[in-house]
Every structure is written in structure tokens, then in C-alpha cells.
Write a protein that holds these residues in place. Structure first.
Motif, PDB file in Angstrom:
ATOM      1  N   ASN A  72       0.817  -1.222   0.000  1.00  0.00           N
ATOM      2  CA  ASN A  72       0.000   0.000   0.000  1.00  0.00           C
ATOM      3  C   ASN A  72       0.847   1.267   0.000  1.00  0.00           C
ATOM      4  OD1 ASN A  72      -2.523  -1.224  -0.072  1.00  0.00           O
ATOM      5  ND2 ASN A  72      -2.488  -1.573   2.145  1.00  0.00           N
ATOM      6  N   GLY A  73       1.875   1.269  -0.796  1.00  0.00           N
ATOM      7  CA  GLY A  73       2.712   2.455  -0.913  1.00  0.00           C
ATOM      8  C   GLY A  73       3.750   2.592   0.180  1.00  0.00           C
ATOM      9  N   VAL A  74       3.738   1.692   1.136  1.00  0.00           N
ATOM     10  CA  VAL A  74       4.736   1.745   2.204  1.00  0.00           C
ATOM     11  C   VAL A  74       5.806   0.696   1.928  1.00  0.00           C
ATOM     12  CG1 VAL A  74       5.128   1.524   4.703  1.00  0.00           C
ATOM     13  CG2 VAL A  74       2.975   2.476   3.845  1.00  0.00           C
ATOM     14  N   MET A  75       7.051   1.108   2.001  1.00  0.00           N
ATOM     15  CA  MET A  75       8.140   0.189   1.724  1.00  0.00           C
ATOM     16  C   MET A  75       8.506  -0.552   3.006  1.00  0.00           C
ATOM     17  SD  MET A  75      10.893   0.818  -1.011  1.00  0.00           S
ATOM     18  CE  MET A  75      11.203   2.491  -0.552  1.00  0.00           C
ATOM     19  N   LYS A  76       8.505  -1.863   2.891  1.00  0.00           N
ATOM     20  CA  LYS A  76       8.841  -2.654   4.077  1.00  0.00           C
ATOM     21  C   LYS A  76      10.048  -3.521   3.794  1.00  0.00           C
ATOM     22  CE  LYS A  76       4.325  -2.854   6.218  1.00  0.00           C
ATOM     23  NZ  LYS A  76       3.128  -3.661   6.442  1.00  0.00           N
ATOM     24  N   MET A  77      10.896  -3.587   4.782  1.00  0.00           N
ATOM     25  CA  MET A  77      12.133  -4.321   4.612  1.00  0.00           C
ATOM     26  C   MET A  77      12.257  -5.332   5.732  1.00  0.00           C
ATOM     27  SD  MET A  77      15.578  -2.448   3.601  1.00  0.00           S
ATOM     28  CE  MET A  77      14.959  -1.033   4.396  1.00  0.00           C
ATOM     29  N   ARG A  78      12.671  -6.531   5.388  1.00  0.00           N
ATOM     30  CA  ARG A  78      12.903  -7.478   6.479  1.00  0.00           C
ATOM     31  C   ARG A  78      14.096  -8.358   6.140  1.00  0.00           C
ATOM     32  NH1 ARG A  78      10.463 -12.629   5.564  1.00  0.00           N
ATOM     33  NH2 ARG A  78       9.600 -12.647   3.472  1.00  0.00           N
ATOM     34  N   ALA A  79      14.743  -8.838   7.164  1.00  0.00           N
ATOM     35  CA  ALA A  79      15.890  -9.720   6.964  1.00  0.00           C
ATOM     36  C   ALA A  79      15.372 -11.110   6.628  1.00  0.00           C
ATOM     37  CB  ALA A  79      16.732  -9.754   8.228  1.00  0.00           C
ATOM     38  N   ILE A  80      15.972 -11.740   5.652  1.00  0.00           N
ATOM     39  CA  ILE A  80      15.577 -13.101   5.301  1.00  0.00           C
ATOM     40  C   ILE A  80      16.762 -14.036   5.555  1.00  0.00           C
ATOM     41  CG2 ILE A  80      13.742 -12.527   3.680  1.00  0.00           C
ATOM     42  CD1 ILE A  80      15.699 -12.817   1.381  1.00  0.00           C
ATOM     43  N   GLU A  81      16.439 -15.302   5.845  1.00  0.00           N
ATOM     44  CA  GLU A  81      17.507 -16.243   6.198  1.00  0.00           C
ATOM     45  C   GLU A  81      18.305 -16.714   5.002  1.00  0.00           C
ATOM     46  OE1 GLU A  81      16.716 -19.548   8.912  1.00  0.00           O
ATOM     47  OE2 GLU A  81      15.332 -18.152   9.891  1.00  0.00           O
ATOM     48  N   PHE A  82      17.628 -16.794   3.876  1.00  0.00           N
ATOM     49  CA  PHE A  82      18.343 -17.217   2.672  1.00  0.00           C
ATOM     50  C   PHE A  82      17.635 -16.660   1.455  1.00  0.00           C
ATOM     51  CE2 PHE A  82      15.153 -20.458   3.479  1.00  0.00           C
ATOM     52  CZ  PHE A  82      14.571 -20.609   2.229  1.00  0.00           C
ATOM     53  N   LEU A  83      18.335 -16.678   0.349  1.00  0.00           N
ATOM     54  CA  LEU A  83      17.773 -16.188  -0.902  1.00  0.00           C
ATOM     55  C   LEU A  83      17.888 -17.315  -1.933  1.00  0.00           C
ATOM     56  CD1 LEU A  83      16.838 -13.510  -2.357  1.00  0.00           C
ATOM     57  CD2 LEU A  83      19.173 -13.380  -3.173  1.00  0.00           C
ATOM     58  N   PRO A  84      16.771 -17.730  -2.530  1.00  0.00           N
ATOM     59  CA  PRO A  84      16.830 -18.817  -3.510  1.00  0.00           C
ATOM     60  C   PRO A  84      17.597 -18.392  -4.767  1.00  0.00           C
ATOM     61  CG  PRO A  84      14.549 -18.384  -2.810  1.00  0.00           C
ATOM     62  CD  PRO A  84      15.394 -17.248  -2.312  1.00  0.00           C
ATOM     63  N   LEU A  85      18.433 -19.287  -5.270  1.00  0.00           N
ATOM     64  CA  LEU A  85      19.181 -19.039  -6.505  1.00  0.00           C
ATOM     65  C   LEU A  85      18.791 -20.142  -7.502  1.00  0.00           C
ATOM     66  CD1 LEU A  85      22.748 -18.376  -5.003  1.00  0.00           C
ATOM     67  CD2 LEU A  85      21.051 -16.671  -5.665  1.00  0.00           C
ATOM     68  N   PRO A  86      17.892 -19.832  -8.435  1.00  0.00           N
ATOM     69  CA  PRO A  86      17.498 -20.847  -9.419  1.00  0.00           C
ATOM     70  C   PRO A  86      18.688 -21.218 -10.311  1.00  0.00           C
ATOM     71  CG  PRO A  86      16.007 -18.942  -9.461  1.00  0.00           C
ATOM     72  CD  PRO A  86      17.199 -18.557  -8.630  1.00  0.00           C
ATOM     73  N   ALA A  87      18.737 -22.453 -10.750  1.00  0.00           N
ATOM     74  CA  ALA A  87      19.866 -22.915 -11.558  1.00  0.00           C
ATOM     75  C   ALA A  87      20.050 -22.067 -12.811  1.00  0.00           C
ATOM     76  CB  ALA A  87      19.658 -24.379 -11.949  1.00  0.00           C
ATOM     77  N   GLY A  88      21.258 -21.583 -12.994  1.00  0.00           N
ATOM     78  CA  GLY A  88      21.622 -20.877 -14.217  1.00  0.00           C
ATOM     79  C   GLY A  88      21.020 -19.494 -14.379  1.00  0.00           C
ATOM     80  N   LYS A  89      20.327 -18.988 -13.396  1.00  0.00           N
ATOM     81  CA  LYS A  89      19.672 -17.685 -13.538  1.00  0.00           C
ATOM     82  C   LYS A  89      20.408 -16.630 -12.715  1.00  0.00           C
ATOM     83  CE  LYS A  89      15.090 -15.581 -13.166  1.00  0.00           C
ATOM     84  NZ  LYS A  89      15.073 -14.754 -11.965  1.00  0.00           N
ATOM     85  N   MET A  90      20.720 -15.509 -13.356  1.00  0.00           N
ATOM     86  CA  MET A  90      21.418 -14.449 -12.634  1.00  0.00           C
ATOM     87  C   MET A  90      20.451 -13.744 -11.688  1.00  0.00           C
ATOM     88  SD  MET A  90      23.391 -11.040 -13.971  1.00  0.00           S
ATOM     89  CE  MET A  90      24.935 -11.764 -14.516  1.00  0.00           C
ATOM     90  N   VAL A  91      20.833 -13.667 -10.433  1.00  0.00           N
ATOM     91  CA  VAL A  91      20.024 -12.980  -9.433  1.00  0.00           C
ATOM     92  C   VAL A  91      20.747 -11.692  -9.070  1.00  0.00           C
ATOM     93  CG1 VAL A  91      19.107 -13.112  -7.077  1.00  0.00           C
ATOM     94  CG2 VAL A  91      19.063 -15.133  -8.551  1.00  0.00           C
ATOM     95  N   LYS A  92      20.049 -10.580  -9.209  1.00  0.00           N
ATOM     96  CA  LYS A  92      20.664  -9.285  -8.924  1.00  0.00           C
ATOM     97  C   LYS A  92      20.237  -8.797  -7.554  1.00  0.00           C
ATOM     98  CE  LYS A  92      21.455  -7.665 -13.533  1.00  0.00           C
ATOM     99  NZ  LYS A  92      21.382  -6.612 -14.515  1.00  0.00           N
ATOM    100  N   LEU A  93      21.221  -8.436  -6.778  1.00  0.00           N
ATOM    101  CA  LEU A  93      20.938  -7.843  -5.483  1.00  0.00           C
ATOM    102  C   LEU A  93      21.310  -6.382  -5.594  1.00  0.00           C
ATOM    103  CD1 LEU A  93      22.314 -10.916  -3.866  1.00  0.00           C
ATOM    104  CD2 LEU A  93      20.277  -9.878  -2.928  1.00  0.00           C
ATOM    105  N   GLY A  94      20.313  -5.521  -5.384  1.00  0.00           N
ATOM    106  CA  GLY A  94      20.570  -4.099  -5.591  1.00  0.00           C
ATOM    107  C   GLY A  94      20.065  -3.284  -4.436  1.00  0.00           C
ATOM    108  N   ALA A  95      19.763  -2.053  -4.718  1.00  0.00           N
ATOM    109  CA  ALA A  95      19.334  -1.163  -3.663  1.00  0.00           C
ATOM    110  C   ALA A  95      17.838  -1.305  -3.407  1.00  0.00           C
ATOM    111  CB  ALA A  95      19.666   0.265  -4.025  1.00  0.00           C
ATOM    112  N   SER A  96      17.122  -1.866  -4.358  1.00  0.00           N
ATOM    113  CA  SER A  96      15.703  -2.102  -4.122  1.00  0.00           C
ATOM    114  C   SER A  96      15.445  -3.583  -4.352  1.00  0.00           C
ATOM    115  CB  SER A  96      14.850  -1.247  -5.052  1.00  0.00           C
ATOM    116  OG  SER A  96      15.170  -1.533  -6.375  1.00  0.00           O
ATOM    117  N   GLY A  97      14.288  -4.036  -3.962  1.00  0.00           N
ATOM    118  CA  GLY A  97      14.021  -5.464  -4.031  1.00  0.00           C
ATOM    119  C   GLY A  97      14.921  -6.161  -3.030  1.00  0.00           C
TER     120      GLY A  97
END
Ligand SMILES: [Cu+2]
Length: 152
Positions: A72-97
Motif C-alpha cells: 500500500n505504498g509503504v516500503m517494508k524491509m525485512r531480513a531473510i535467512e536465505f535467498l533462492p538461486l534458481p539454476a543458471g539464472k542471474m540474481v541481482k541484489l541491488g538497492a531495491s528489491g
């Protein structure tokens, strides 16, 4: 010969890899006085399905993987324990998302320096692989990212 040249170019863009995992374009922004956290950006590709489970850096007291959602227009951030990495797919970690935060910085990050990171990836069979990367610290003035103005 062509292969040798390719290897040299990879080093120039600060790419790091282990057997199954490649990390590229790792960077951070210089921190403002008093700032104790900083976002790190990088791209990571795993040949096999995996998950990013840990990141450590000698410059930070803690490193967290964050997910960011708009609710609803509010940005929420939370710590996650792990991040899934699908086979062969580049995952970008940036300033958003999804992004990575250095917390409790021991010293300010200065432009031109580099930040060492050790990234641990775990595969489906529980085997782990570590990748050592150095993230280039870029000048703060060049930052146009929303996230770096957030307070963690
Ligand atoms: Cu964050």
C-alpha cells in the motif's frame, strides 16, 4: 590465446567465481559521516539450484540479506535467512528489491576502497561453496538509490 584474454577481462570487471557460482559487479557506496549501514550490490549466478545462506565481511559487525516489498505504498524491509538461486539464472541484489546490507560498519566506506565479502551458497544436497569477492566502493554523490537514504 583468446581464452587467456577473456580471463584478464573478467578480472577487470571484478568477477569472482567458485566451482558452481559466479559473482559479478559487486559494489557499495561511500558512507556519510555517522552512517553505520551500507547496501552492497552484486549479481550472482549458480549453475545448480542453490540458496544464498550467508555473507560475511571484516568491515561490518553483521551482514544481512533483506527483502523489500511495497505494501500500500509503504516500503517494508525485512531480513531473510536465505535467498533462492534458481539454476543458471542471474540474481541481482541491488538497492531495491532484495539487497544485502552491511550493518555496524567498523569504519566509514571511502570511495576507491574495496570491501571484501565472503558469500556462502548451499546446494540442494547441503554441500556449500564459498566465493570471495571484493566490492568496489563508489562515490556517494553518484548515488540515486532510494534505499541508501533509508535508515535501518
Ligand atoms: Cu535493507
Amino acid at each position: 590465446m583468446r581464452y587467456a584474454i577473456a580471463i584478464v577481462m573478467l578480472f577487470c570487471v571484478a568477477q569472482a567465481w567458485a566451482e558452481n557460482v559466479v559473482v559479478s559487479d559487486a559494489s557499495a557506496r561511500a558512507t556519510a559521516p555517522g552512517q553505520e549501514s551500507a547496501a552492497i550490490r552484486f549479481s550472482i549466478t549458480s549453475k545448480k539450484e542453490a540458496r544464498l545462506v550467508a555473507i560475511v565481511s571484516p568491515v561490518a559487525g553483521a551482514v544481512e540479506i533483506h527483502s523489500m516489498t511495497h505494501d500500500n505504498g509503504v516500503m517494508k524491509m525485512r531480513a531473510i535467512e536465505f535467498l533462492p538461486l534458481p539454476a543458471g539464472k542471474m540474481v541481482k541484489l541491488g538497492a531495491s528489491g532484495n539487497h544485502v546490507m552491511l550493518l555496524n560498519l567498523k569504519n566509514p566506506l571511502k570511495a576507491g576502497e574495496s570491501v571484501p565479502l565472503t558469500i556462502t551458497v548451499e546446494f540442494a544436497d547441503k554441500r556449500k561453496e564459498k566465493v570471495n569477492v571484493s566490492a568496489e566502493v563508489k562515490p556517494l554523490a553518484a548515488s540515486r538509490d532510494e534505499h541508501e537514504r533509508h535508515i535501518h
